[in-house]
Design a protein around this motif. Structure first.
Motif, PDB file in Angstrom:
ATOM      1  N   ASN A  11       0.832  -1.212   0.000  1.00 20.25           N
ATOM      2  CA  ASN A  11       0.000   0.000   0.000  1.00 20.25           C
ATOM      3  C   ASN A  11       0.862   1.257   0.000  1.00 20.25           C
ATOM      4  O   ASN A  11       1.891   1.307   0.668  1.00 20.25           O
ATOM      5  CB  ASN A  11      -0.903   0.037   1.223  1.00 20.25           C
ATOM      6  CG  ASN A  11      -1.916  -1.068   1.241  1.00 20.25           C
ATOM      7  OD1 ASN A  11      -2.220  -1.667   0.221  1.00 20.25           O
ATOM      8  ND2 ASN A  11      -2.448  -1.359   2.415  1.00 20.25           N
ATOM      9  N   ASN A  57      -0.135  16.772   8.025  1.00 23.93           N
ATOM     10  CA  ASN A  57      -1.494  16.479   7.597  1.00 23.93           C
ATOM     11  C   ASN A  57      -2.442  17.162   8.580  1.00 23.93           C
ATOM     12  O   ASN A  57      -2.221  17.105   9.790  1.00 23.93           O
ATOM     13  CB  ASN A  57      -1.740  14.968   7.577  1.00 23.93           C
ATOM     14  CG  ASN A  57      -3.096  14.608   7.017  1.00 23.93           C
ATOM     15  OD1 ASN A  57      -4.117  14.893   7.625  1.00 23.93           O
ATOM     16  ND2 ASN A  57      -3.098  13.980   5.862  1.00 23.93           N
ATOM     17  N   THR A  82      -0.595   4.153   0.961  1.00 28.68           N
ATOM     18  CA  THR A  82      -1.163   4.874   2.095  1.00 28.68           C
ATOM     19  C   THR A  82      -1.800   3.861   3.039  1.00 28.68           C
ATOM     20  O   THR A  82      -1.863   2.682   2.743  1.00 28.68           O
ATOM     21  CB  THR A  82      -2.239   5.872   1.632  1.00 28.68           C
ATOM     22  OG1 THR A  82      -3.295   5.140   0.984  1.00 28.68           O
ATOM     23  CG2 THR A  82      -1.670   6.909   0.678  1.00 28.68           C
ATOM     24  N   GLY A  83      -2.285   4.336   4.171  1.00 28.38           N
ATOM     25  CA  GLY A  83      -3.009   3.463   5.086  1.00 28.38           C
ATOM     26  C   GLY A  83      -2.129   2.645   6.002  1.00 28.38           C
ATOM     27  O   GLY A  83      -2.512   1.560   6.432  1.00 28.38           O
ATOM     28  N   VAL A 124       7.282   6.177   4.977  1.00 31.14           N
ATOM     29  CA  VAL A 124       6.121   5.850   5.809  1.00 31.14           C
ATOM     30  C   VAL A 124       6.091   6.791   7.010  1.00 31.14           C
ATOM     31  O   VAL A 124       7.119   7.060   7.623  1.00 31.14           O
ATOM     32  CB  VAL A 124       6.176   4.376   6.268  1.00 31.14           C
ATOM     33  CG1 VAL A 124       5.033   4.047   7.202  1.00 31.14           C
ATOM     34  CG2 VAL A 124       6.152   3.445   5.064  1.00 31.14           C
ATOM     35  N   VAL A 140       2.132  11.317   6.961  1.00 32.01           N
ATOM     36  CA  VAL A 140       0.848  11.937   7.281  1.00 32.01           C
ATOM     37  C   VAL A 140       0.451  11.716   8.746  1.00 32.01           C
ATOM     38  O   VAL A 140      -0.610  12.153   9.177  1.00 32.01           O
ATOM     39  CB  VAL A 140      -0.296  11.463   6.344  1.00 32.01           C
ATOM     40  CG1 VAL A 140      -0.035  11.908   4.926  1.00 32.01           C
ATOM     41  CG2 VAL A 140      -0.498   9.972   6.428  1.00 32.01           C
TER      42      VAL A 140
END
Length: 131
Positions: A33, A88, A35-36, A58, A61
């Motif tokens: 992934n 973010n 994101t997430g 990583v 955000v």
């Protein structure tokens, strides 16, 4: 602080620790992934495992309380580069602080592409993170 990952096949990856300090072991699993990462860490399928994130950066955000999915989580997180200064508007905390609160050990600064290749060639391989 220095840390390392030792695989069952004897290979060792040296890097730096983030998140909680300690020693954890488990099956190595991979997430591609972009994101997430917070959701991946708290995915019940990864509970007690060492999660490898293949996306190179990583934590950029941060994490937030609204996305806190489960009390179950991975034991360790392995990344190429960890960002400790997230940017973010929804960010409540850094990924490292989130991991420290939950006892998740992190390892950064290793060749995650090489590690992903090893995992593809050896599904179910286990390892241990020392930090």
């Amino acid at each position: 602080m220095k840390a390392c990952l030792k695989l069952d096949n004897g290979e060792i990856f040296e890097g730096e620790s983030f998140g909680a300090k300690g020693r954890v072991s488990g099956e190595l699993v991979c997430s591609t992934n972009m994101t997430g990462f917070q959701e991946s860490l708290t995915n019940r399928n990864y509970s007690g495992k060492l999660l490898l994130q293949t996306f190179p950066l990583v934590g950029n955000v941060g994490v937030n309380k609204e996305d806190d999915m489960s009390s179950e989580h991975a034991s360790g997180l392995i990344v190429r580069e960890y960002c400790d200064q997230p940017s973010n508007f929804r960010c409540d905390n850094t990924l490292g602080a989130f991991m420290n609160e939950r006892g998740i050990v992190g390892l950064q600064g290793i060749d995650t592409r090489r590690l992903a290749h090893i995992l593809r060639e050896n599904p179910g391989i286990c390892g241990e993170i020392y930090s």
